[in-house]
Design a protein around this motif. Structure first.
Motif, PDB file in Angstrom:
ATOM      1  N   ALA A 174      18.198  24.659  36.146  1.00  0.00           N
ATOM      2  CA  ALA A 174      17.379  25.869  36.224  1.00  0.00           C
ATOM      3  C   ALA A 174      15.894  25.531  36.173  1.00  0.00           C
ATOM      4  O   ALA A 174      15.072  26.372  35.816  1.00  0.00           O
ATOM      5  CB  ALA A 174      17.747  26.805  35.075  1.00  0.00           C
ATOM      6  N   GLY A 175      15.551  24.332  36.563  1.00  0.00           N
ATOM      7  CA  GLY A 175      14.175  23.848  36.460  1.00  0.00           C
ATOM      8  C   GLY A 175      13.145  24.730  37.126  1.00  0.00           C
ATOM      9  O   GLY A 175      12.084  24.997  36.567  1.00  0.00           O
ATOM     10  N   SER A 176      13.433  25.227  38.325  1.00  0.00           N
ATOM     11  CA  SER A 176      12.465  26.026  39.061  1.00  0.00           C
ATOM     12  C   SER A 176      12.196  27.361  38.366  1.00  0.00           C
ATOM     13  O   SER A 176      11.043  27.770  38.205  1.00  0.00           O
ATOM     14  CB  SER A 176      12.966  26.257  40.484  1.00  0.00           C
ATOM     15  OG  SER A 176      11.988  26.912  41.244  1.00  0.00           O
ATOM     16  N   ASP A 227      12.851  18.054  42.999  1.00  0.00           N
ATOM     17  CA  ASP A 227      11.778  18.975  43.410  1.00  0.00           C
ATOM     18  C   ASP A 227      11.464  19.990  42.308  1.00  0.00           C
ATOM     19  O   ASP A 227      10.293  20.231  41.985  1.00  0.00           O
ATOM     20  CB  ASP A 227      12.151  19.707  44.704  1.00  0.00           C
ATOM     21  CG  ASP A 227      12.137  18.792  45.918  1.00  0.00           C
ATOM     22  OD1 ASP A 227      11.527  17.702  45.838  1.00  0.00           O
ATOM     23  OD2 ASP A 227      12.750  19.161  46.939  1.00  0.00           O
ATOM     24  N   SER A 228      12.514  20.573  41.729  1.00  0.00           N
ATOM     25  CA  SER A 228      12.274  21.556  40.666  1.00  0.00           C
ATOM     26  C   SER A 228      11.757  20.875  39.402  1.00  0.00           C
ATOM     27  O   SER A 228      10.995  21.473  38.641  1.00  0.00           O
ATOM     28  CB  SER A 228      13.532  22.372  40.366  1.00  0.00           C
ATOM     29  OG  SER A 228      14.570  21.563  39.879  1.00  0.00           O
ATOM     30  N   LEU A 229      12.117  19.611  39.193  1.00  0.00           N
ATOM     31  CA  LEU A 229      11.595  18.850  38.057  1.00  0.00           C
ATOM     32  C   LEU A 229      10.101  18.606  38.228  1.00  0.00           C
ATOM     33  O   LEU A 229       9.331  18.746  37.276  1.00  0.00           O
ATOM     34  CB  LEU A 229      12.351  17.532  37.899  1.00  0.00           C
ATOM     35  CG  LEU A 229      11.957  16.641  36.739  1.00  0.00           C
ATOM     36  CD1 LEU A 229      12.023  17.386  35.419  1.00  0.00           C
ATOM     37  CD2 LEU A 229      12.849  15.418  36.693  1.00  0.00           C
ATOM     38  N   ASP A 230       9.674  18.286  39.446  1.00  0.00           N
ATOM     39  CA  ASP A 230       8.239  18.136  39.718  1.00  0.00           C
ATOM     40  C   ASP A 230       7.506  19.457  39.475  1.00  0.00           C
ATOM     41  O   ASP A 230       6.416  19.483  38.892  1.00  0.00           O
ATOM     42  CB  ASP A 230       8.004  17.673  41.162  1.00  0.00           C
ATOM     43  CG  ASP A 230       8.451  16.243  41.394  1.00  0.00           C
ATOM     44  OD1 ASP A 230       8.577  15.477  40.411  1.00  0.00           O
ATOM     45  OD2 ASP A 230       8.675  15.882  42.569  1.00  0.00           O
ATOM     46  N   GLU A 231       8.115  20.556  39.905  1.00  0.00           N
ATOM     47  CA  GLU A 231       7.525  21.883  39.700  1.00  0.00           C
ATOM     48  C   GLU A 231       7.415  22.197  38.198  1.00  0.00           C
ATOM     49  O   GLU A 231       6.398  22.717  37.736  1.00  0.00           O
ATOM     50  CB  GLU A 231       8.395  22.935  40.393  1.00  0.00           C
ATOM     51  CG  GLU A 231       7.862  24.333  40.314  1.00  0.00           C
ATOM     52  CD  GLU A 231       8.794  25.342  40.996  1.00  0.00           C
ATOM     53  OE1 GLU A 231       8.585  26.540  40.747  1.00  0.00           O
ATOM     54  OE2 GLU A 231       9.716  24.949  41.741  1.00  0.00           O
ATOM     55  N   VAL A 262       9.596  14.484  30.578  1.00  0.00           N
ATOM     56  CA  VAL A 262      10.295  15.765  30.524  1.00  0.00           C
ATOM     57  C   VAL A 262      11.286  15.862  31.667  1.00  0.00           C
ATOM     58  O   VAL A 262      10.944  15.605  32.828  1.00  0.00           O
ATOM     59  CB  VAL A 262       9.287  16.936  30.579  1.00  0.00           C
ATOM     60  CG1 VAL A 262      10.006  18.272  30.684  1.00  0.00           C
ATOM     61  CG2 VAL A 262       8.368  16.910  29.368  1.00  0.00           C
ATOM     62  N   VAL A 263      12.532  16.226  31.346  1.00  0.00           N
ATOM     63  CA  VAL A 263      13.540  16.427  32.384  1.00  0.00           C
ATOM     64  C   VAL A 263      13.975  17.881  32.475  1.00  0.00           C
ATOM     65  O   VAL A 263      14.588  18.283  33.468  1.00  0.00           O
ATOM     66  CB  VAL A 263      14.783  15.529  32.182  1.00  0.00           C
ATOM     67  CG1 VAL A 263      14.423  14.064  32.379  1.00  0.00           C
ATOM     68  CG2 VAL A 263      15.434  15.756  30.835  1.00  0.00           C
ATOM     69  N   ALA A 264      13.667  18.671  31.434  1.00  0.00           N
ATOM     70  CA  ALA A 264      14.012  20.089  31.455  1.00  0.00           C
ATOM     71  C   ALA A 264      13.249  20.800  30.349  1.00  0.00           C
ATOM     72  O   ALA A 264      12.786  20.174  29.397  1.00  0.00           O
ATOM     73  CB  ALA A 264      15.517  20.289  31.250  1.00  0.00           C
ATOM     74  N   ALA A 265      13.132  22.104  30.504  1.00  0.00           N
ATOM     75  CA  ALA A 265      12.525  22.943  29.479  1.00  0.00           C
ATOM     76  C   ALA A 265      13.073  24.340  29.653  1.00  0.00           C
ATOM     77  O   ALA A 265      13.441  24.743  30.757  1.00  0.00           O
ATOM     78  CB  ALA A 265      11.004  22.951  29.608  1.00  0.00           C
TER      79      ALA A 265
END
Length: 151
Positions: free
Chosen positions: A64-66, A106-110, A135-138
């Motif tokens: 759910a990164g994005s 891509d969502s991780l970069d975002e 960081v890999v997720a938040a």
């Protein structure tokens, strides 16, 4: 018969009057104006069990990164930041982590860009010694706490 019905009704009404205070919702004024004190239980916030974290929740947050990046972008205040090392989570699987990070690059970069753009969050992470590249997720918890997963 009328007498028995009358006595039964009176007994039921009397019992409900006695039970009503026990069933009523209690509200406390915690502002301190009434002289009441509140004692919080001891909670071990230093373990992943204390935040209910497990490896599956980290993988879900990576996926759910994005949407998490967008939510972090809207935060104006950050009260509490919990940093969780993914390798310390119950059920950790390095191959699954590598695959999830690769599939969501891509969502991780975002997400990392969003964290860097949020001054309050990035400052708090710096004060905890966290490099944004780790960081890999938040995710933002229901209570407003931000949980950041790092490698």
């Amino acid at each position: 018969m009328k007498r028995i019905l009358g006595l039964t009704t009176a007994a039921l009404l009397g019992a409900s009057v006695l039970a009503a205070p026990a069933l009523a919702e209690s509200k406390m004024d915690l502002s301190g104006d009434a002289g009441a004190t509140t004692t919080m239980p001891d909670v071990d916030t230093g373990t992943t069990a204390a935040i209910g974290g497990n490896f599956e929740s980290a993988l879900t947050a990576i996926g759910a990164g994005s949407s998490n990046a967008q939510a972090i972008g809207t935060l104006s205040e950050v009260d509490t930041v919990k940093v969780v090392s993914v390798s310390d989570l119950e059920g950790h699987d390095q191959a699954a982590l590598d695959q999830a990070v690769s599939q969501n690059s891509d969502s991780l970069d975002e997400l990392r860009t969003s964290i860097g753009a949020n001054a309050a969050l990035s400052e708090e992470l710096r004060s905890q010694g966290v490099d944004t590249s780790a960081v890999v997720a938040a995710q933002i918890e229901a209570d407003g706490q931000v949980t950041v997963y790092v490698m």
